[in-house]
Design a protein around this motif. Structure first.
Motif, PDB file in Angstrom:
ATOM      1  N   GLN A 130       0.832  -1.199   0.000  1.00 31.42           N
ATOM      2  CA  GLN A 130       0.000   0.000   0.000  1.00 31.42           C
ATOM      3  C   GLN A 130       0.869   1.253   0.000  1.00 31.42           C
ATOM      4  O   GLN A 130       1.813   1.374   0.787  1.00 31.42           O
ATOM      5  CB  GLN A 130      -0.927   0.018   1.211  1.00 31.42           C
ATOM      6  CG  GLN A 130      -2.138  -0.875   1.043  1.00 31.42           C
ATOM      7  CD  GLN A 130      -3.189  -0.581   2.086  1.00 31.42           C
ATOM      8  OE1 GLN A 130      -2.876  -0.237   3.218  1.00 31.42           O
ATOM      9  NE2 GLN A 130      -4.450  -0.729   1.720  1.00 31.42           N
ATOM     10  N   LEU A 142      -9.039   7.868   0.227  1.00 32.25           N
ATOM     11  CA  LEU A 142      -8.308   7.318  -0.902  1.00 32.25           C
ATOM     12  C   LEU A 142      -7.311   6.263  -0.451  1.00 32.25           C
ATOM     13  O   LEU A 142      -6.637   6.430   0.562  1.00 32.25           O
ATOM     14  CB  LEU A 142      -7.573   8.448  -1.633  1.00 32.25           C
ATOM     15  CG  LEU A 142      -6.693   8.026  -2.812  1.00 32.25           C
ATOM     16  CD1 LEU A 142      -7.550   7.486  -3.942  1.00 32.25           C
ATOM     17  CD2 LEU A 142      -5.830   9.198  -3.271  1.00 32.25           C
ATOM     18  N   THR A 144      -4.256   3.627  -2.360  1.00 27.25           N
ATOM     19  CA  THR A 144      -3.550   3.193  -3.571  1.00 27.25           C
ATOM     20  C   THR A 144      -2.538   2.125  -3.188  1.00 27.25           C
ATOM     21  O   THR A 144      -2.038   2.103  -2.057  1.00 27.25           O
ATOM     22  CB  THR A 144      -2.829   4.367  -4.256  1.00 27.25           C
ATOM     23  OG1 THR A 144      -1.826   4.883  -3.367  1.00 27.25           O
ATOM     24  CG2 THR A 144      -3.805   5.472  -4.619  1.00 27.25           C
ATOM     25  N   VAL A 174      -6.358   1.303  -7.085  1.00 26.07           N
ATOM     26  CA  VAL A 174      -6.830   2.482  -6.343  1.00 26.07           C
ATOM     27  C   VAL A 174      -8.229   2.182  -5.813  1.00 26.07           C
ATOM     28  O   VAL A 174      -8.965   1.370  -6.371  1.00 26.07           O
ATOM     29  CB  VAL A 174      -6.852   3.748  -7.221  1.00 26.07           C
ATOM     30  CG1 VAL A 174      -5.463   4.127  -7.684  1.00 26.07           C
ATOM     31  CG2 VAL A 174      -7.794   3.574  -8.399  1.00 26.07           C
ATOM     32  N   THR A 175      -8.583   2.872  -4.733  1.00 27.00           N
ATOM     33  CA  THR A 175      -9.937   2.751  -4.184  1.00 27.00           C
ATOM     34  C   THR A 175     -10.315   4.057  -3.519  1.00 27.00           C
ATOM     35  O   THR A 175      -9.445   4.820  -3.081  1.00 27.00           O
ATOM     36  CB  THR A 175     -10.028   1.590  -3.178  1.00 27.00           C
ATOM     37  OG1 THR A 175     -11.408   1.365  -2.845  1.00 27.00           O
ATOM     38  CG2 THR A 175      -9.282   1.905  -1.888  1.00 27.00           C
ATOM     39  N   TRP A 176     -11.606   4.315  -3.480  1.00 26.52           N
ATOM     40  CA  TRP A 176     -12.134   5.462  -2.733  1.00 26.52           C
ATOM     41  C   TRP A 176     -13.295   4.959  -1.892  1.00 26.52           C
ATOM     42  O   TRP A 176     -14.240   4.372  -2.399  1.00 26.52           O
ATOM     43  CB  TRP A 176     -12.610   6.568  -3.671  1.00 26.52           C
ATOM     44  CG  TRP A 176     -13.226   7.702  -2.902  1.00 26.52           C
ATOM     45  CD1 TRP A 176     -14.550   7.913  -2.638  1.00 26.52           C
ATOM     46  CD2 TRP A 176     -12.524   8.752  -2.244  1.00 26.52           C
ATOM     47  NE1 TRP A 176     -14.719   9.031  -1.875  1.00 26.52           N
ATOM     48  CE2 TRP A 176     -13.498   9.579  -1.617  1.00 26.52           C
ATOM     49  CE3 TRP A 176     -11.178   9.093  -2.137  1.00 26.52           C
ATOM     50  CZ2 TRP A 176     -13.147  10.715  -0.885  1.00 26.52           C
ATOM     51  CZ3 TRP A 176     -10.839  10.225  -1.410  1.00 26.52           C
ATOM     52  CH2 TRP A 176     -11.812  11.023  -0.804  1.00 26.52           C
ATOM     53  N   SER A 184     -13.494   1.168  -6.780  1.00 24.43           N
ATOM     54  CA  SER A 184     -12.117   0.714  -6.959  1.00 24.43           C
ATOM     55  C   SER A 184     -11.817   0.516  -8.438  1.00 24.43           C
ATOM     56  O   SER A 184     -12.719   0.310  -9.256  1.00 24.43           O
ATOM     57  CB  SER A 184     -11.878  -0.604  -6.208  1.00 24.43           C
ATOM     58  OG  SER A 184     -12.218  -0.484  -4.842  1.00 24.43           O
TER      59      SER A 184
END
Length: 635
Positions: A130, A142, A144, A174-176, A184
């Motif tokens: 990460q 966020l 990543t 990536v994800t939010w 993602s």
């Protein structure tokens, strides 16, 4: 243990691998999950996993026609009705690193020559590092990560279920995350050793490819999540891409977690294209078990509260002194009561009293928080300005707390009644009656009231002290002082006599109190005769009813006698009238007595009637002098 297993599989694969390049048409690689119910099955999502987290599980999968070749005479289904058990396990030695292993075990499959039998597929070892972590699994943010994978050639290339050489890939994920939602995405490359076209058993996947994927997950409840994802890849080599197509597949899945840390997974997928590895129908069902961090297998959200006692097992507790034992993201509760005027502004002069488990008093607004505000406890806020401007509102906070703002709209409340009965001296109703009020708090009574029919009417008035003036054109003014309690009632019985004095305007625009009778004095002195008392009483009523702030009482005489004597007599008589009016409650500062003697006649002093007219008292309203305009500023 994981490294030893990987080494053993690599050694076994090389020992049995045939020459050439194989094609893994299975097209399904389980991604690790971090105990978040929004995790996709295939798309890599860098959620906020914790050190010492681990999971182990698997899904049973059915895939129809993952490999179909187009030929001049139609199509050939090279692979069909795959049934596989996809096993996976993962471990996070530290917060930002997770290692996992996925092993497909093929239980059944069909090729062009019939049943394929059972066997092992290509094993995939994955590591996620990460770069940016989401804040936590609830408030989100966020995330990543870089994801690397190594595919081991442990499958059966002759059955299109494995490659014959090592392969690997590198992916950016990536994800939010925001509350219950997560979005993602991933993009990367899958690297496979190239072989010459003439050496490949065409058509073959072979060579390098770009990989991609995206997902949306939603936490339906604290124990269930839904995910929609799409993934695929594009071969770099034009010949390979034209031979096997561009596979892409969409999968819908749901995960449910139990109190002991166990989870169940189910999903369904379909190919968006007919590329190799994209199945027209893919069914998935399975489950497993996990441990989050150092908190134990019964604490899915890692907040130190076992899932059986955690009201929100997928949402970590916010430790802030408010309901810290329920395992939910509750905030310290607070209630703010605000007094609001009819125009929407906060009434800064309002007194607010809040009643509940404790009582608080303030001005404009009152805020309660901390230990005073317990969940689901009713509170009552009362706002007031004086006796008659009031508002009442109740409120409470739920079990999750948070800030609650309660507006208390205030309005004028007149809950008492004043009944007016106006008649003339003969008992007949007086027409055109007007009632004006002056009150200790003016909001408690209307400024005026004319809703009187046949001499009778009622008006709503609030509590307090009130001064009422009952008048009608051509009649005297009835004045009355009374006090009214909240919800009380008062009756004004007004007998209106013919008017002897009234406020009037002269031809020049000056305001005067015009009297319809003379003020009578004893001859040659300043003693007021009793027959003028009622007239002066009405003058006092006119002054009060019209709120006159400055009045000249002017005394005048005829021309008989010495000038000095007449001037002194006129002054004495004006002083006597002023003293009488002060005795009737008129402020002495409002009145100015002025004697003019014989200097301002209004009739001929040579006649008896003219001298009688000149012997008089006048009441002149003095208008305030306007303030001078400011001088212009020097240039």
């Amino acid at each position: 243990m994981i490294l030893a297993l990987v080494a053993s599989l690599v050694s076994s694969a090389y020992a049995q691998a045939p020459a050439g390049s194989g094609l893994d048409a299975h097209g399904f690689h389980l991604a690790a999950h971090d105990a978040d119910l929004r995790d996709p099955l295939v798309v890599q999502r860098p959620g906020a996993f914790q050190a010492q987290s681990w999971f182990a599980g698997g899904v049973l999968e059915y895939a129809a026609q993952p490999l179909v070749f187009a030929v001049p005479d139609g199509t050939i289904t090279e692979l069909d009705n795959i049934v596989a058990a996809n096993l996976s396990a993962g471990y996070a030695p530290v917060d930002r690193l997770r290692l996992d292993l996925a092993v497909p075990l093929f239980l059944y499959g069909e090729g062009v020559d019939g049943a394929l039998g059972a066997g092992l597929g290509d094993v995939r070892a994955t590591g996620m590092v990460q770069l940016v972590r989401p804040d936590d699994q609830s408030s989100g943010g966020l995330g990543t990560a870089i994801v690397g994978n190594l595919d081991l050639p442990t499958g059966r290339p002759e059955a299109w279920l494995g490659q014959t050489t090592l392969a690997g890939g590198l992916t950016l994920a990536v994800t939010w995350e925001q509350e219950r939602l997560t979005v993602s995405g991933m993009a990367g490359s899958q690297l496979r050793p190239n072989t010459k076209i003439e050496e490949r058993p065409a058509p073959t996947k072979g060579g390098d490819a770009f990989t991609w994927g995206g997902s949306v997950g939603y936490l339906v409840s604290d124990s269930a999540g839904l995910t929609a994802e799409v993934h695929g890849e594009v071969a770099v080599d034009d010949d390979v891409r034209s031979a096997i197509g561009v596979p892409a597949e969409v999968v819908l899945s749901m995960r449910n977690v139990r109190e002991d840390g166990g989870f169940l997974t189910a999903g369904i997928g379909t190919g968006l294209t007919r590329g190799a590895g994209a199945s027209p129908l893919r069914l998935i069902v399975g489950g497993g078990f996990g441990k989050v961090g150092e908190k134990g297998p019964g604490d899915m959200d890692g907040d130190g509260i076992d899932d059986y006692a955690d009201k929100c097992p997928a949402t970590p507790e916010t430790v802030n002194g408010f309901l810290d034992e329920d395992g939910c993201r509750d905030e310290p509760a607070s209630i703010e009561f605000r007094a609001i005027r009819p125009n929407g502004d906060i009434a800064q002069d309002a007194t607010i009293v809040v009643e509940g488990p404790v009582e608080r008093t303030g001005t404009g607004s009152v805020t309660l928080d901390g230990a005073d505000v317990q969940p689901n406890t009713p509170w009552l806020g009362t706002a007031s300005v004086g006796s008659c401007i009031k508002g009442v509102k109740d409120a409470s906070v739920g079990s999750w707390g948070g800030a609650v703002v309660v507006d208390i709209p205030m309005s004028v409340r007149r809950d008492g009644t004043v009944r007016v009965e106006a008649v003339d001296p003969d008992g007949n109703p007086v027409p055109g009656v007007m009632v004006r009020f002056r009150s200790s708090e003016q909001a408690c009574a209307p400024e005026s009231f004319d809703g009187i029919t046949d001499g009778v009417g009622e008006v709503e008035v609030g509590p307090g002290s009130h001064f009422a003036f009952v008048s009608a054109e051509g009649y005297s003014i009835h004045q009355e002082t009374f006090a009214l309690e909240e919800g009380g009632k008062h009756v004004i019985r007004a007998v209106l006599k013919p008017a002897l004095a009234k406020l009037d305007t002269t031809d020049t625009g000056a305001k005067v109190i015009r009297i319809l009778e003379k003020v009578y004095f004893d001859t040659g002195n300043a003693t007021i005769q009793e027959r003028s008392f009622e007239l002066l009483d009405q003058v006092a009523s006119v002054i009060r009813a019209n709120d006159i702030q400055s009045l000249e009482v002017a005394g005048h005489t005829d021309s008989q006698g010495a000038d000095a004597s007449n001037l002194a007599l006129s002054q004495a008589r004006a002083d006597a009238v002023k003293a009488y009016l002060v005795g009737k409650g008129i402020d002495a500062g409002v009145l100015a007595a002025m004697g003019y003697g014989e200097t301002r006649p209004i009739a001929d002093n040579k006649t008896t009637d003219g001298r009688a007219a000149n012997r008089r008292v006048e009441f002149n309203v003095v208008e305030p002098t306007p303030a001078p305009a400011p001088e212009p500023a020097p240039e």
